[in-house]
Design a protein around this motif. Structure first.
Motif, PDB file in Angstrom:
ATOM      1  N   ILE A 196       0.833  -1.201   0.000  1.00 20.59           N
ATOM      2  CA  ILE A 196       0.000   0.000   0.000  1.00 20.59           C
ATOM      3  C   ILE A 196       0.868   1.251   0.000  1.00 20.59           C
ATOM      4  CG2 ILE A 196      -1.721   1.296   1.307  1.00 20.59           C
ATOM      5  CD1 ILE A 196      -2.744  -1.173  -0.200  1.00 20.59           C
ATOM      6  N   THR A 197       2.026   1.188   0.700  1.00 24.72           N
ATOM      7  CA  THR A 197       2.945   2.333   0.672  1.00 24.72           C
ATOM      8  C   THR A 197       3.452   2.592  -0.742  1.00 24.72           C
ATOM      9  OG1 THR A 197       3.644   1.927   2.952  1.00 24.72           O
ATOM     10  CG2 THR A 197       5.136   3.206   1.558  1.00 24.72           C
ATOM     11  N   LYS A 220      -0.497  -1.101 -10.770  1.00 22.58           N
ATOM     12  CA  LYS A 220      -1.206  -2.339 -11.106  1.00 22.58           C
ATOM     13  C   LYS A 220      -0.417  -3.562 -10.643  1.00 22.58           C
ATOM     14  CE  LYS A 220      -2.968  -4.958 -15.068  1.00 22.58           C
ATOM     15  NZ  LYS A 220      -3.099  -4.985 -16.559  1.00 22.58           N
ATOM     16  N   ASP A 221       0.914  -3.550 -10.917  1.00 24.02           N
ATOM     17  CA  ASP A 221       1.732  -4.710 -10.532  1.00 24.02           C
ATOM     18  C   ASP A 221       1.762  -4.882  -9.009  1.00 24.02           C
ATOM     19  OD1 ASP A 221       2.244  -5.159 -13.176  1.00 24.02           O
ATOM     20  OD2 ASP A 221       4.175  -4.094 -13.166  1.00 24.02           O
ATOM     21  N   ASN A 222       1.943  -3.777  -8.293  1.00 28.46           N
ATOM     22  CA  ASN A 222       2.032  -3.874  -6.829  1.00 28.46           C
ATOM     23  C   ASN A 222       0.696  -4.276  -6.205  1.00 28.46           C
ATOM     24  OD1 ASN A 222       4.759  -3.101  -5.629  1.00 28.46           O
ATOM     25  ND2 ASN A 222       4.467  -1.487  -7.137  1.00 28.46           N
ATOM     26  N   SER A 223      -0.400  -3.745  -6.742  1.00 27.08           N
ATOM     27  CA  SER A 223      -1.701  -4.128  -6.189  1.00 27.08           C
ATOM     28  C   SER A 223      -1.979  -5.601  -6.440  1.00 27.08           C
ATOM     29  CB  SER A 223      -2.806  -3.258  -6.805  1.00 27.08           C
ATOM     30  OG  SER A 223      -2.852  -3.430  -8.226  1.00 27.08           O
ATOM     31  N   ALA A 243      10.825   1.945  -8.110  1.00 27.89           N
ATOM     32  CA  ALA A 243       9.756   2.457  -8.949  1.00 27.89           C
ATOM     33  C   ALA A 243       8.887   3.445  -8.195  1.00 27.89           C
ATOM     34  CB  ALA A 243       8.891   1.291  -9.459  1.00 27.89           C
ATOM     35  N   GLY A 244       8.851   3.329  -6.878  1.00 30.76           N
ATOM     36  CA  GLY A 244       8.095   4.286  -6.083  1.00 30.76           C
ATOM     37  C   GLY A 244       8.825   5.587  -5.843  1.00 30.76           C
ATOM     38  N   GLY A 245      10.065   5.706  -6.354  1.00 29.72           N
ATOM     39  CA  GLY A 245      10.783   6.975  -6.261  1.00 29.72           C
ATOM     40  C   GLY A 245      11.915   6.999  -5.267  1.00 29.72           C
ATOM     41  N   LEU A 246      12.254   5.875  -4.622  1.00 35.13           N
ATOM     42  CA  LEU A 246      13.340   5.860  -3.646  1.00 35.13           C
ATOM     43  C   LEU A 246      14.476   4.992  -4.176  1.00 35.13           C
ATOM     44  CD1 LEU A 246      14.458   6.554  -0.798  1.00 35.13           C
ATOM     45  CD2 LEU A 246      13.392   4.416   0.001  1.00 35.13           C
ATOM     46  N   PRO A 247      15.618   5.610  -4.509  1.00 35.56           N
ATOM     47  CA  PRO A 247      16.764   4.814  -4.962  1.00 35.56           C
ATOM     48  C   PRO A 247      17.284   3.923  -3.823  1.00 35.56           C
ATOM     49  CG  PRO A 247      17.025   7.131  -5.569  1.00 35.56           C
ATOM     50  CD  PRO A 247      15.879   7.065  -4.608  1.00 35.56           C
ATOM     51  N   VAL A 248      17.557   2.684  -4.140  1.00 35.12           N
ATOM     52  CA  VAL A 248      18.042   1.717  -3.143  1.00 35.12           C
ATOM     53  C   VAL A 248      19.262   1.008  -3.717  1.00 35.12           C
ATOM     54  CG1 VAL A 248      17.501  -0.311  -1.739  1.00 35.12           C
ATOM     55  CG2 VAL A 248      15.708   1.362  -2.259  1.00 35.12           C
ATOM     56  N   ARG A 249      20.326   0.943  -2.908  1.00 38.59           N
ATOM     57  CA  ARG A 249      21.550   0.238  -3.308  1.00 38.59           C
ATOM     58  C   ARG A 249      21.684  -1.011  -2.451  1.00 38.59           C
ATOM     59  NH1 ARG A 249      24.633   3.691  -1.785  1.00 38.59           N
ATOM     60  NH2 ARG A 249      25.664   2.733   0.027  1.00 38.59           N
ATOM     61  N   GLN A 281      12.139  -5.639   3.931  1.00 37.78           N
ATOM     62  CA  GLN A 281      10.893  -5.086   3.397  1.00 37.78           C
ATOM     63  C   GLN A 281      10.307  -4.043   4.343  1.00 37.78           C
ATOM     64  OE1 GLN A 281       7.326  -7.593   3.514  1.00 37.78           O
ATOM     65  NE2 GLN A 281       7.013  -7.157   1.332  1.00 37.78           N
ATOM     66  N   GLU A 282      10.242  -4.376   5.630  1.00 32.96           N
ATOM     67  CA  GLU A 282       9.645  -3.448   6.596  1.00 32.96           C
ATOM     68  C   GLU A 282      10.507  -2.199   6.764  1.00 32.96           C
ATOM     69  OE1 GLU A 282       7.059  -1.764   9.168  1.00 32.96           O
ATOM     70  OE2 GLU A 282       6.769  -3.572   7.962  1.00 32.96           O
ATOM     71  N   ALA A 283      11.845  -2.375   6.801  1.00 36.72           N
ATOM     72  CA  ALA A 283      12.729  -1.214   6.957  1.00 36.72           C
ATOM     73  C   ALA A 283      12.618  -0.267   5.769  1.00 36.72           C
ATOM     74  CB  ALA A 283      14.174  -1.693   7.143  1.00 36.72           C
ATOM     75  N   LEU A 284      12.609  -0.795   4.553  1.00 38.81           N
ATOM     76  CA  LEU A 284      12.488   0.058   3.369  1.00 38.81           C
ATOM     77  C   LEU A 284      11.100   0.706   3.296  1.00 38.81           C
ATOM     78  CD1 LEU A 284      14.300  -2.110   0.659  1.00 38.81           C
ATOM     79  CD2 LEU A 284      15.170  -0.082   1.843  1.00 38.81           C
ATOM     80  N   THR A 285      10.079  -0.024   3.709  1.00 38.28           N
ATOM     81  CA  THR A 285       8.736   0.558   3.718  1.00 38.28           C
ATOM     82  C   THR A 285       8.665   1.726   4.688  1.00 38.28           C
ATOM     83  OG1 THR A 285       7.758  -1.581   3.157  1.00 38.28           O
ATOM     84  CG2 THR A 285       6.305   0.076   4.124  1.00 38.28           C
ATOM     85  N   ASN A 286       9.242   1.565   5.888  1.00 37.52           N
ATOM     86  CA  ASN A 286       9.263   2.664   6.860  1.00 37.52           C
ATOM     87  C   ASN A 286      10.048   3.856   6.330  1.00 37.52           C
ATOM     88  OD1 ASN A 286       7.730   1.288   8.710  1.00 37.52           O
ATOM     89  ND2 ASN A 286       9.467   0.552   9.909  1.00 37.52           N
TER      90      ASN A 286
END
Length: 393
Positions: A203-204, A232-235, A277-283, A306-311
């Motif tokens: 949902i985030t 669409k893919d995430n939902s 894809a949500g706009g946050l670059p992650v390495r 998953q939880e840390a990146l979502t937060n």
């Protein structure tokens, strides 16, 4: 069997009747014994039967005052033996009282009373009858007194054993019920964690991508269309994971074929791609030689990342994030950092995310620490065992 149980329960409720039954039986036997002679049956000697009944009268309260009833019946029986030696059933009331004392009082008291009564009955009987004190009839009465005490102690031991067995069975039943409740609670917490991870993460991302699509809809329709495709893919992924999680609740057993595939670290690239894809670059950086991990460790590491990146995406206002997987000899160290601005409300809300991460790590013997970094941003560090110790029984 049912009639016996009903009769036993009725006697337990009516203790006076239960205590009086031996007295009635002894009195009837005494009356019948006085009616038997060498010439056959004749009218009973009612006086002897009455004296026997009087000696048995205290037995009506033998369960309430076993020691007092024992002393009283013994005194009456010794008097009858001494002054009415022809009454053959004189010690019978004392034997019933000794049996009751053994089933009610302490073992030491029962043996002392039994031996003392046996000596007294033997001595008085030997003195009142023209035969040696150590004669057959005297010793028979001695044996009767000892046997009544031993029988009472045996019955008491059996009752104690049955009571202990019943208590153990009840304790085992309570333990099984408590274990079942504990397992249900643990399963409920686990399901709550999975639902939180799935819903919060997807949902985030959907929310962030919807914001991007809304912002670019007029200025850059192509990028807006791409953001809608990610939504669409995430939902769809969220629905599939929710369906798999809820489906576990409907399975009649835990057969391996009935479970949906669990996320692994091999799926980390897909997870990171959704965050990007949500706009946050992650390495993502891997240190050391990746070693085979226990399935629980892989799932725990995936859910913590998953939880840390979502937060970070929801609360940190960060411009980038980094994930480091450090494979040690025995421990996998997972570090998730971001460069969120100081004072940003990371981990805001109910706090279930951080609690869930700690619970997941603790469940497999690992640890999780989380907090702001001195140079700014937020950091989550998890240390998880590469392999799990076998459960001990």
């Amino acid at each position: 069997m049912d009639v016996r149980m009903v009769w036993r329960q009725w006697l337990i409720r009516h203790d006076r009747v239960r205590d009086a039954l031996p007295a009635v039986a002894v009195t009837l036997v005494a009356a019948a014994a006085t009616a038997i002679g060498k010439a056959g049956w004749h009218e009973p000697h009612w006086a002897d039967a009455v004296w026997t009944a009087l000696s048995c009268l205290p037995l009506v309260v033998r369960s309430r005052w076993p020691m007092g009833v024992t002393l009283l019946t013994l005194a009456v029986d010794l008097t009858l033996i001494a002054f009415a030696p022809h009454i053959a059933l004189a010690p019978a009331a004392s034997l019933v009282a000794l049996y009751t004392l053994a089933t009610r009082g302490s073992r030491r008291t029962a043996w002392i009373a039994g031996i003392a009564a046996a000596v007294a009955i033997t001595g008085v009987y030997g003195a009142a009858h023209p035969e040696p004190v150590l004669g057959a009839n005297s010793l028979l009465r001695f044996d009767f007194a000892i046997a009544a005490t031993a029988l009472g102690l045996a019955v008491r031991s059996r009752r104690d054993h049955l009571a202990q067995a019943r208590a153990r069975a009840e304790h085992a039943e309570r333990t099984r019920e408590e274990e079942a409740r504990r397992r249900v609670t643990e399963e409920r917490v686990r399901i709550a964690r999975d639902l939180h991870d799935v819903v919060a993460h997807h949902i985030t991302l959907v929310n962030a991508q919807a914001g991007v699509a809304h912002h670019l809809m007029r200025t850059n329709p192509d990028q807006a269309y791409e953001a809608l495709a990610h939504i669409k893919d995430n939902s769809r992924a969220a629905l599939e994971e929710l369906r798999a999680t809820v489906g576990l609740l409907r399975q009649p057993d835990d057969a391996p074929g009935s479970r949906a595939p669990i996320p692994r670290l091999a799926d980390l690239d897909t997870l990171v791609a959704g965050i990007r894809a949500g706009g946050l670059p992650v390495r993502v950086t891997r240190i050391g030689t990746p070693a085979p991990l226990a399935p629980a460790t892989e799932l725990t590491a995936y859910r913590i990342i998953q939880e840390a990146l979502t937060n970070t995406h929801k609360h940190a206002s960060a411009t980038q994030a980094a994930v480091v997987l450090d494979y040690g000899p025995h421990v996998l160290r997972v570090t998730v950092t971001d460069d969120g601005r100081p004072g940003a409300p990371k981990g805001a809300g109910s706090g279930h995310g951080l609690i869930g991460m700690r619970e997941r790590a603790t469940a497999i013997g690992g640890t999780v620490t989380a907090g702001p970094r001195p140079e700014g941003g937020f950091q989550v560090v998890a240390e998880l065992p590469l392999s799990l110790a076998p459960a001990t029984v």
